[in-house]
Design an enzyme around this catalytic site. Structure first.
Site, PDB file in Angstrom:
ATOM      1  N   GLU A 245      11.456   6.462 -15.533  1.00  8.94           N
ATOM      2  CA  GLU A 245      11.709   7.897 -16.033  1.00  8.94           C
ATOM      3  C   GLU A 245      12.956   8.443 -14.552  1.00  8.94           C
ATOM      4  OE1 GLU A 245       9.064   7.055 -16.982  1.00  8.94           O
ATOM      5  OE2 GLU A 245       9.614   7.288 -19.721  1.00  8.94           O
TER       6      GLU A 245
ATOM      7  N   GLY B 250       0.510  -0.633  -0.084  1.00  7.21           N
ATOM      8  CA  GLY B 250       0.027  -0.062  -0.016  1.00  7.21           C
ATOM      9  C   GLY B 250       1.051   1.231   0.027  1.00  7.21           C
TER      10      GLY B 250
ATOM     11  N   GLU C 225      12.489  -4.548  -4.139  1.00  9.85           N
ATOM     12  CA  GLU C 225      11.478  -4.324  -4.960  1.00  9.85           C
ATOM     13  C   GLU C 225      12.357  -4.692  -6.328  1.00  9.85           C
ATOM     14  OE1 GLU C 225       8.280  -2.166  -4.549  1.00  9.85           O
ATOM     15  OE2 GLU C 225       7.778  -2.434  -6.751  1.00  9.85           O
TER      16      GLU C 225
HETATM   17  C1  LIG Z   1       0.649  -3.179 -12.509  1.00 13.49           C
HETATM   18  C2  LIG Z   1       0.876  -2.053 -12.134  1.00 13.49           C
HETATM   19  C3  LIG Z   1       1.471  -2.766 -10.428  1.00 13.49           C
HETATM   20  C4  LIG Z   1       2.008  -1.350  -9.475  1.00 13.49           C
HETATM   21  N1  LIG Z   1       1.215  -2.360  -8.338  1.00 13.49           N
HETATM   22  C5  LIG Z   1       1.691  -1.667  -6.645  1.00 13.49           C
HETATM   23  C6  LIG Z   1       1.596  -2.278  -5.638  1.00 13.49           C
HETATM   24  O1  LIG Z   1       0.858  -3.143  -5.230  1.00 13.49           O
HETATM   25  N2  LIG Z   1       1.563  -1.392  -4.418  1.00 13.49           N
HETATM   26  C7  LIG Z   1       1.996   0.049  -5.000  1.00 13.49           C
HETATM   27  O2  LIG Z   1       1.433   1.055  -3.887  1.00 13.49           O
HETATM   28  N3  LIG Z   1       1.936   0.727  -6.400  1.00 13.49           N
HETATM   29  C8  LIG Z   1       2.304  -0.451  -7.321  1.00 13.49           C
HETATM   30  N4  LIG Z   1       2.122  -0.259  -8.700  1.00 13.49           N
HETATM   31  C9  LIG Z   1       2.343   2.206  -9.017  1.00 13.49           C
HETATM   32  C10 LIG Z   1       3.391   2.007  -9.235  1.00 13.49           C
HETATM   33  O3  LIG Z   1       4.836   2.142  -8.124  1.00 13.49           O
HETATM   34  C11 LIG Z   1       3.208   3.679  -9.970  1.00 13.49           C
HETATM   35  O4  LIG Z   1       1.882   3.045 -11.124  1.00 13.49           O
HETATM   36  C12 LIG Z   1       4.021   4.515 -10.424  1.00 13.49           C
HETATM   37  O5  LIG Z   1       4.891   4.244  -9.293  1.00 13.49           O
HETATM   38  C13 LIG Z   1       4.287   5.442 -11.162  1.00 13.49           C
HETATM   39  O6  LIG Z   1       3.250   6.436 -10.320  1.00 13.49           O
HETATM   40  P1  LIG Z   1       1.835   6.592 -11.062  1.00 13.49           P
HETATM   41  O7  LIG Z   1       1.347   6.516 -12.024  1.00 13.49           O
HETATM   42  O8  LIG Z   1       1.446   7.608 -10.173  1.00 13.49           O
HETATM   43  O9  LIG Z   1       2.715   8.045 -12.307  1.00 13.49           O
HETATM   44  P2  LIG Z   1       3.631   9.232 -11.912  1.00 13.49           P
HETATM   45  O10 LIG Z   1       4.062   9.544 -11.379  1.00 13.49           O
HETATM   46  O11 LIG Z   1       1.792  10.018 -12.720  1.00 13.49           O
HETATM   47  O12 LIG Z   1       3.355   9.494 -13.090  1.00 13.49           O
HETATM   48  C14 LIG Z   1       3.209   9.737 -14.993  1.00 13.49           C
HETATM   49  C15 LIG Z   1       4.613   9.988 -15.848  1.00 13.49           C
HETATM   50  O13 LIG Z   1       5.158  10.958 -15.654  1.00 13.49           O
HETATM   51  C16 LIG Z   1       6.395  10.621 -15.801  1.00 13.49           C
HETATM   52  N5  LIG Z   1       7.483  10.967 -14.725  1.00 13.49           N
HETATM   53  C17 LIG Z   1       7.178  11.970 -13.466  1.00 13.49           C
HETATM   54  N6  LIG Z   1       7.615  12.366 -12.539  1.00 13.49           N
HETATM   55  C18 LIG Z   1       8.569  12.754 -12.895  1.00 13.49           C
HETATM   56  C19 LIG Z   1      10.075  12.961 -13.132  1.00 13.49           C
HETATM   57  N7  LIG Z   1      10.328  13.352 -11.259  1.00 13.49           N
HETATM   58  N8  LIG Z   1      10.885  13.199 -13.744  1.00 13.49           N
HETATM   59  C20 LIG Z   1      10.399  12.783 -15.115  1.00 13.49           C
HETATM   60  N9  LIG Z   1       9.365  11.911 -15.195  1.00 13.49           N
HETATM   61  C21 LIG Z   1       8.681  12.037 -14.418  1.00 13.49           C
HETATM   62  C22 LIG Z   1       6.466   9.760 -15.155  1.00 13.49           C
HETATM   63  O14 LIG Z   1       7.394   8.718 -15.228  1.00 13.49           O
HETATM   64  C23 LIG Z   1       5.350   8.862 -15.685  1.00 13.49           C
HETATM   65  O15 LIG Z   1       6.047   8.498 -17.171  1.00 13.49           O
HETATM   66  C24 LIG Z   1       1.727  -0.541  -9.503  1.00 13.49           C
HETATM   67  C25 LIG Z   1       1.261   0.517 -10.921  1.00 13.49           C
HETATM   68  C26 LIG Z   1       1.418  -1.264 -11.530  1.00 13.49           C
HETATM   69  C27 LIG Z   1       1.788   0.194 -13.465  1.00 13.49           C
END
Ligand SMILES: Cc1cc2nc3c(=O)[nH]c(=O)nc-3n(C[C@H](O)[C@H](O)[C@H](O)COP(=O)(O)OP(=O)(O)OC[C@H]3O[C@@H](n4cnc5c(N)ncnc54)[C@H](O)[C@@H]3O)c2cc1C
Length: 397
Positions: free
Chosen positions: A384, A126, A243
């Site tokens: 990224e 979480g 991880e």
């Molecule tokens: C299939 C799947 C399983 C997952 N399982 C879990 C889980 O079990 N538990 C959990 O807690 N999370 C989980 N996650 C979440 C995952 O860790 C996040 O999706 C990830 O950290 C990206 O965050 P976000 O989706 O909010 O994208 P955002 O942070 O909104 O990013 C959107 C885009 O912007 C880019 N970006 C953002 N900030 C920057 C920056 N500073 N510099 C350059 N580029 C940037 C990112 O690379 C991305 O391309 C899972 C995700 C997926 C897809």
């Protein structure tokens, strides 16, 4: 680096190979780590390994690890990948387990580590929230102290396979007035506690792999706090490094390349097997070169871990290259099967299904896998963000 196995290592490889051959559940053979399996199927091999004492090779021996050398662990992954074995899920063994034995108190170790090792308890992660993914420290879920309990409120998202989870580890804000990273705590939560609701999110390939997890006035005993209050960010980062290093999946990708080679020998272009066309042969070779480079990088990391150094920022390199290779493998497989990749075939090899696929068996999941693997460059911290970590922590930019 000497990659020749010693006679003892060859004996170990034979022992492992025989154990897997004699004990891996026959009905799971060839299914790999799929998202649409039942809880029992997911845990079957984990439970067998737990009884044998092999479910968490990377853990220190005193907590139930195997005490294997880095080469033995490498052999172990290779041998499991050879039969596409479904490995223990990472949430307990690779994520919360190391946090508990490193930062938890004796009671938490005694209570939680045996269930993780045995494959009896399923954990969920979480961390992420709708407004806190890459910028994880901006998370808003709160844990407010009320006597000997915390009261949790908020929404987590992307919680992988939380529909099966018994326990979850949650990052919560315990000091809203502190700087973002300083007011966070790492709390273990029994997923059966009233106030927790897990709602499915369907992925692009149709699977129910992730969820939203809503927390409304969830009462959690204070003894479920890991380490110190407001110091959860340190434990959270420690967990992420573990991880990421597990995400590289080298052994499994090597098996994927073998499979791709076999498909490309059977599929043809203008009567010539794909593998003999310059363009496709070059693509496979490039993939193999990158995979070999990644394998050496992983071996170096394993060797430094064996020398007592935990996974550090170099795990970001493993994460980026490992996931890029996994994605390219599914792209090339889809390219190789051509039109046979178009039908939606999820469920074709489930028990009791007697329909015949449109193309050869190897084409059944090519599109599903291609779509599903888009996730790998996002989860575990997007690629990224890993590049940002490398530029700061390794290149010192
Ligand atoms: C299939 C799947 C399983 C997952 N399982 C879990 C889980 O079990 N538990 C959990 O807690 N999370 C989980 N996650 C979440 C995952 O860790 C996040 O999706 C990830 O950290 C990206 O965050 P976000 O989706 O909010 O994208 P955002 O942070 O909104 O990013 C959107 C885009 O912007 C880019 N970006 C953002 N900030 C920057 C920056 N500073 N510099 C350059 N580029 C940037 C990112 O690379 C991305 O391309 C899972 C995700 C997926 C897809």
């Amino acid at each position: 680096m000497n990659l020749e196995f010693s006679p003892e290592e060859i004996a170990f490889r034979d022992e492992v190979r025989t154990f897997i051959r004699d004990n891996y559940p026959k009905e799971l053979m060839g299914l790999g780590n799929r998202e649409d399996l039942t809880r029992e199927q997911f845990l079957a091999w984990h439970k067998i390994l737990g009884k044998k004492g092999w479910s968490a090779p990377a853990w220190p021996k005193k907590y139930g690890g195997t005490g294997w050398t880095s080469t033995q662990r490498y052999i172990w992954s290779e041998e499991n990948a050879r039969v596409d074995a479904m490995m223990p899920l990472p949430f307990g063994v690779s994520m919360v387990g190391p946090v508990i034995y490193t930062f938890g108190d004796e009671e938490q170790k005694a209570r939680h580590l045996p269930g993780i090792l045995a494959g009896d308890v399923w954990w969920a992660q979480g961390y992420s929230e709708p407004g806190a993914g890459s910028d994880l420290a901006s998370l808003k879920t709160t844990a407010v102290r009320d006597g000997d309990h915390y009261i949790l409120n908020g929404q987590k998202t992307w919680t992988t396979l939380a529909q099966h989870a018994d326990w979850g580890f949650f990052l919560c804000r315990t000091d809203p007035s502190a700087k973002a990273q300083e007011g966070i705590s790492f709390i273990l939560v029994d997923m059966k506690t009233p106030g927790i609701e897990v709602r499915p999110i369907k992925l692009i390939d149709g699977t129910h792999e992730v969820n939203e997890t809503w927390l409304t006035d969830v009462r959690v005993p204070v003894e479920n706090l890991v380490g110190k209050e407001n110091e959860g960010w340190t434990y959270a980062k420690f967990l992420l490094a573990h991880e990421r290093s597990g995400i590289a999946g080298v052994a499994r990708s090597k098996r994927g390349v073998e499979r791709l080679r076999s498909i490309a020998s059977q599929e043809t272009m203008d009567g010539t097997p794909l593998i003999r066309t310059d363009e496709f042969a070059r693509k496979i070779s490039q993939l193999e070169i990158d995979l070999t480079a990644l394998e050496f990088t992983e071996l170096r990391t394993l060797a430094s871990e064996a020398a007592g150094k935990g996974p550090g920022p170099e795990s970001s390199i493993l994460k980026i290259k490992g996931t890029e290779i996994q994605q390219r493998l599914t792209e090339l497989t889809l390219e190789a099967v051509g039109n046979y990749g178009a039908p939606y075939a999820r469920g074709m090899d489930n028990f009791g299904v007697n329909e015949v696929g449109v193309g050869p068996d190897y084409s059944n999941f090519s599109a599903d896998n291609y779509f599903n693997m888009r996730k790998t460059s996002i989860y575990g911290g997007s690629n990224e963000i890993q590049r940002n970590i490398i530029s700061k922590m390794i290149l010192g930019l």
